[in-house]
Design an enzyme around this catalytic site. Structure first.
Site, PDB file in Angstrom:
ATOM      1  N   SER A 112       0.812  -1.213   0.000  1.00 46.49           N
ATOM      2  CA  SER A 112       0.000   0.000   0.000  1.00 46.49           C
ATOM      3  C   SER A 112       0.848   1.267   0.000  1.00 46.49           C
ATOM      4  O   SER A 112       2.002   1.277   0.443  1.00 46.49           O
ATOM      5  CB  SER A 112      -0.930   0.026   1.215  1.00 46.49           C
ATOM      6  N   GLN A 113       0.251   2.323  -0.491  1.00 45.18           N
ATOM      7  CA  GLN A 113       0.849   3.655  -0.461  1.00 45.18           C
ATOM      8  C   GLN A 113       1.165   4.022   0.995  1.00 45.18           C
ATOM      9  O   GLN A 113       0.330   3.835   1.886  1.00 45.18           O
ATOM     10  CB  GLN A 113      -0.158   4.637  -1.055  1.00 45.18           C
TER      11      GLN A 113
END
Length: 212
Positions: A62-63
């Site tokens: 994930s970011q």
């Protein structure tokens, strides 16, 4: 373990601050976690960019902003103690949670990803994480109730089985939706679940079942 990447990690933290992440525990965990260990060799040069990256098996890491924000939201509503993570993936979110919460239980449906994540966490001396290979939709009933739950994949509908594993006053952060996804917070108050829409997001789908 950051070595040559420390400057990049610090720059990432400054960016997250500018984007609204305020919790010092979360920022310290992000600054001290070598994200380059959680991505493939060919993507290491992108490790500290604020972006999601592929990790194989159709999954992503994930970011960093989303990782930080989901963790911060649980802290903001007072979550303490044990948390459940649905979707271990690369183990990066797991590593951040392990530095902020007392105990982390993490479920992953793809066994090869789980094995890699466990190895990375041991490299970082993070031993307050217990892992399970299984169907994330079902959570981890035998370890419930949890003070907090983080789901790192998008559910088409609200997984009632996960909500049922929250303790009173506990909270779950989860992306809900298919084409349009919304990061959503649920807080359990007695027999009710108070729902808060947080932000539009884009996650891989939360798939039922498990892969050996």
């Amino acid at each position: 373990m950051l070595n040559n990447y420390q400057g990049s990690a610090n720059a990432l933290v400054e960016l997250l601050k500018q984007q609204g992440v305020e919790d010092e525990l979360v920022l310290k965990a992000i600054a001290g976690t070598p994200r380059h260990l959680f991505v493939d060799e060919v993507l290491k040069h992108k490790s500290y960019e604020n972006t999601a990256l592929p990790i194989g098996q159709g999954q992503t890491i994930s970011q960093p902003f989303i990782v930080a924000k989901m963790t911060e939201v649980l802290l903001q509503v007072g979550v303490k103690g044990s948390v459940l993570e649905v979707g271990t993936g690369s183990g990066y979110q797991t590593a951040i949670l392990a530095q902020v919460f007392e105990q982390v239980f993490s479920v992953e449906r793809i066994k090869s990803l789980q094995w890699q994540a466990r190895r990375r966490l041991h490299l970082l001396d993070l031993y307050n994480v217990t892992m399970k290979h299984g169907d994330g939709w079902k959570g981890w009933t035998s370890k419930a109730p949890f003070a907090g739950i983080i789901v790192t994949a998008a559910a088409q509908s609200v997984p009632d089985e996960l909500l049922a594993q929250l303790q009173d006053g506990g909270a779950m952060v989860i992306p809900i939706g298919v084409e349009e996804q919304t990061l959503t917070l649920f807080v359990k108050q007695g027999d009710q679940y108070i729902r808060h829409a947080l932000a539009p997001v884009r996650f891989v789908p939360l798939v039922a079942g498990e892969v050996g």
